[in-house]
Design a protein around this motif. Sequence first.
Motif, PDB file in Angstrom:
ATOM      1  N   ASN A 174       3.682   5.589  -5.755  1.00 59.05           N
ATOM      2  CA  ASN A 174       3.455   5.691  -7.208  1.00 59.05           C
ATOM      3  C   ASN A 174       2.574   6.873  -7.553  1.00 59.05           C
ATOM      4  O   ASN A 174       2.836   7.611  -8.510  1.00 59.05           O
ATOM      5  CB  ASN A 174       2.791   4.411  -7.730  1.00 59.05           C
ATOM      6  CG  ASN A 174       3.713   3.220  -7.750  1.00 59.05           C
ATOM      7  OD1 ASN A 174       4.929   3.349  -7.596  1.00 59.05           O
ATOM      8  ND2 ASN A 174       3.150   2.035  -7.935  1.00 59.05           N
ATOM      9  N   ASP A 229      -7.947   0.848  -0.438  1.00 56.83           N
ATOM     10  CA  ASP A 229      -6.721   1.305   0.232  1.00 56.83           C
ATOM     11  C   ASP A 229      -6.968   2.617   0.974  1.00 56.83           C
ATOM     12  O   ASP A 229      -6.592   2.768   2.148  1.00 56.83           O
ATOM     13  CB  ASP A 229      -5.598   1.550  -0.789  1.00 56.83           C
ATOM     14  CG  ASP A 229      -5.074   0.276  -1.428  1.00 56.83           C
ATOM     15  OD1 ASP A 229      -5.187  -0.794  -0.808  1.00 56.83           O
ATOM     16  OD2 ASP A 229      -4.540   0.372  -2.553  1.00 56.83           O
ATOM     17  N   ARG A 263       1.966   1.858  -3.476  1.00 57.00           N
ATOM     18  CA  ARG A 263       0.934   2.456  -4.345  1.00 57.00           C
ATOM     19  C   ARG A 263       0.787   3.946  -4.070  1.00 57.00           C
ATOM     20  O   ARG A 263       0.617   4.744  -5.002  1.00 57.00           O
ATOM     21  CB  ARG A 263      -0.388   1.712  -4.167  1.00 57.00           C
ATOM     22  CG  ARG A 263      -0.367   0.310  -4.769  1.00 57.00           C
ATOM     23  CD  ARG A 263      -1.745  -0.313  -4.825  1.00 57.00           C
ATOM     24  NE  ARG A 263      -2.249  -0.752  -3.529  1.00 57.00           N
ATOM     25  CZ  ARG A 263      -1.984  -1.924  -2.966  1.00 57.00           C
ATOM     26  NH1 ARG A 263      -1.182  -2.800  -3.584  1.00 57.00           N
ATOM     27  NH2 ARG A 263      -2.506  -2.245  -1.795  1.00 57.00           N
ATOM     28  N   THR A 271       0.837  -1.206   0.000  1.00 60.01           N
ATOM     29  CA  THR A 271       0.000   0.000   0.000  1.00 60.01           C
ATOM     30  C   THR A 271       0.869   1.252   0.000  1.00 60.01           C
ATOM     31  O   THR A 271       0.589   2.224  -0.713  1.00 60.01           O
ATOM     32  CB  THR A 271      -0.955  -0.001   1.212  1.00 60.01           C
ATOM     33  OG1 THR A 271      -1.856  -1.106   1.088  1.00 60.01           O
ATOM     34  CG2 THR A 271      -1.763   1.289   1.290  1.00 60.01           C
ATOM     35  N   ASP A 297      -5.554  -0.894  -9.843  1.00 64.02           N
ATOM     36  CA  ASP A 297      -5.559  -0.986  -8.380  1.00 64.02           C
ATOM     37  C   ASP A 297      -4.330  -1.707  -7.828  1.00 64.02           C
ATOM     38  O   ASP A 297      -4.091  -1.676  -6.619  1.00 64.02           O
ATOM     39  CB  ASP A 297      -6.835  -1.684  -7.900  1.00 64.02           C
ATOM     40  CG  ASP A 297      -8.059  -0.782  -8.007  1.00 64.02           C
ATOM     41  OD1 ASP A 297      -7.889   0.411  -8.353  1.00 64.02           O
ATOM     42  OD2 ASP A 297      -9.183  -1.267  -7.766  1.00 64.02           O
ATOM     43  N   GLU A 298      -3.556  -2.360  -8.707  1.00 63.26           N
ATOM     44  CA  GLU A 298      -2.263  -2.902  -8.274  1.00 63.26           C
ATOM     45  C   GLU A 298      -1.220  -1.797  -8.160  1.00 63.26           C
ATOM     46  O   GLU A 298      -0.253  -1.922  -7.414  1.00 63.26           O
ATOM     47  CB  GLU A 298      -1.732  -3.915  -9.295  1.00 63.26           C
ATOM     48  CG  GLU A 298      -2.456  -5.227  -9.416  1.00 63.26           C
ATOM     49  CD  GLU A 298      -1.820  -6.073 -10.511  1.00 63.26           C
ATOM     50  OE1 GLU A 298      -0.569  -6.058 -10.633  1.00 63.26           O
ATOM     51  OE2 GLU A 298      -2.567  -6.718 -11.268  1.00 63.26           O
ATOM     52  N   TRP A 299      -1.425  -0.749  -8.952  1.00 62.54           N
ATOM     53  CA  TRP A 299      -0.384   0.261  -9.139  1.00 62.54           C
ATOM     54  C   TRP A 299      -0.665   1.574  -8.425  1.00 62.54           C
ATOM     55  O   TRP A 299       0.273   2.309  -8.091  1.00 62.54           O
ATOM     56  CB  TRP A 299      -0.206   0.528 -10.638  1.00 62.54           C
ATOM     57  CG  TRP A 299       0.218  -0.675 -11.416  1.00 62.54           C
ATOM     58  CD1 TRP A 299       0.944  -1.748 -10.961  1.00 62.54           C
ATOM     59  CD2 TRP A 299      -0.039  -0.940 -12.806  1.00 62.54           C
ATOM     60  NE1 TRP A 299       1.147  -2.660 -11.971  1.00 62.54           N
ATOM     61  CE2 TRP A 299       0.567  -2.192 -13.122  1.00 62.54           C
ATOM     62  CE3 TRP A 299      -0.711  -0.248 -13.810  1.00 62.54           C
ATOM     63  CZ2 TRP A 299       0.511  -2.749 -14.385  1.00 62.54           C
ATOM     64  CZ3 TRP A 299      -0.756  -0.802 -15.082  1.00 62.54           C
ATOM     65  CH2 TRP A 299      -0.161  -2.052 -15.368  1.00 62.54           C
ATOM     66  N   LEU A 300      -1.917   1.889  -8.226  1.00 62.64           N
ATOM     67  CA  LEU A 300      -2.312   3.141  -7.582  1.00 62.64           C
ATOM     68  C   LEU A 300      -3.246   2.832  -6.422  1.00 62.64           C
ATOM     69  O   LEU A 300      -3.922   1.795  -6.432  1.00 62.64           O
ATOM     70  CB  LEU A 300      -3.022   4.052  -8.590  1.00 62.64           C
ATOM     71  CG  LEU A 300      -2.154   4.599  -9.734  1.00 62.64           C
ATOM     72  CD1 LEU A 300      -3.039   5.218 -10.813  1.00 62.64           C
ATOM     73  CD2 LEU A 300      -1.155   5.625  -9.213  1.00 62.64           C
TER      74      LEU A 300
END
Length: 475
Positions: free
Chosen positions: A291, A434, A288, A285, A426-429
Amino acid sequence: MSTMNYSEKIPNNVNLSEDRTLQRALEQWQPNFLDWWGDMGPEGSTDSEVYLRTAVSVDPQGWAQFGHVKMRDYRWGIFLNPGDAERKIHFGDHKGEKAWQDVPGEYRANLRRIIVTQGDTEPASVEQQRHLGLTAPSMYDLRNLYQINVEEGRHLWAMVYLLHKHFGRDGREEGEALLERRSGQEDNPRILQAFNEQTPDWLSFFMFTYFTDRDGKFQLCALAESSFDPLARTTKFMLTEEAHHMFVGESGVSRVISRTCAAMNELKTDDPAKLRAAGVIDLPTIQRYLNFHFSVTIDLFGADESSNAATFYSTGLKGRYEEGKRMDDHQLRGQTYRVLNAVNGQLVEKEVPMLNALNEVLRDDYIKDSVAGVERWNKVIEKAGIPFKLKAPHKAFHRNIGALSNVKVSPEGQVVSEVEWAQRQDEWLPSATDRAYVQGLMGRVVEPGKFANWIAPPVMGINRQPVDFEYVRFS
């Protein structure tokens, strides 16, 4: 209206008491600033006495006077670094000429635009952080938030001084407009998009102060090279305060990581669900959030190719980061720089005139500086014996400005389809889940020496005070 005592109410080194025109302008502007501060400054802070640093002069003894002060009574001062009567312009078409003390008529509009854009970021960040004090994880952190807020207010004063002093009626109107725009407001937003984003939780705040205030550092360093001497001197002094803002961000994220790593070792798990059940913020988390804030911030440097950037440099309005340390002709005629473009689903570099790529030059300098801090966070993880590394995403990731805004790119730098982006975003941001989880951790802890469960205490307090010092006295 009664006249202010400028040397006491507004500490300054610009002879305010001797400039009647400027006095009248500020006498009209200051009440509106205080109204804005009351409406949009830190919520619930009005009657608190806070252990704040106040600048009363530019020398080392004067710029860091510590003491408890009520927020509304903070003395926002106006300071320029000491001047050099022999200072010469050291880049652009006017290289070798004497630095300007007044605004050249032909550059008036561009200089005003630069000052207004910088000035607009200062109240914007205060507005973005308005509600954070209600969920502070400790009194120490609450004090740091308030210190940043009052200094952003002082930086607004610094830009408004330049507008009032050097731009006449236009400057006064721009000064009023700086108090009228609102972060995130639909019909009258702040100028730069990153300053219209919400800062809803303290992890976002720490990321913002690490990444976005670092953009402030690089923009101020570029302006500190300006041929317009009052702007250069003003921004050089602002940089002394900006360093603390970045410290709050870097140390804040480090403390979040430290607490998470401790929980991972206590529970002998790296399972995000188990760590969330324990009330800490799992490392994926944190990645993310990193990122998101990194990518939003590097958009602040503008388009990869920019005729405005070329104009600002050639005319001597805005230099490069550490211009004086660069070994070239400082005019850049005939020089080139590589920028990224997306061609047929691939990222490719192309050579462009360096003058037109100066936004990209500054962005690359910023990225190098940012990555160094991420590596310091990784040392905390490594010291805890955990096999995980945080990483700054590729500079083409999640871009909304310039040539890269029309392509979807993974954090590793691979061009992906719209479908894959939608599936993996949602894997990246940070996802809605979250953000809801992190916000759910936010509960106010303000007993001296106590800290929320999701963050570790700092190594030391502020100005050699103990960590459990009473940094904020509540009425």
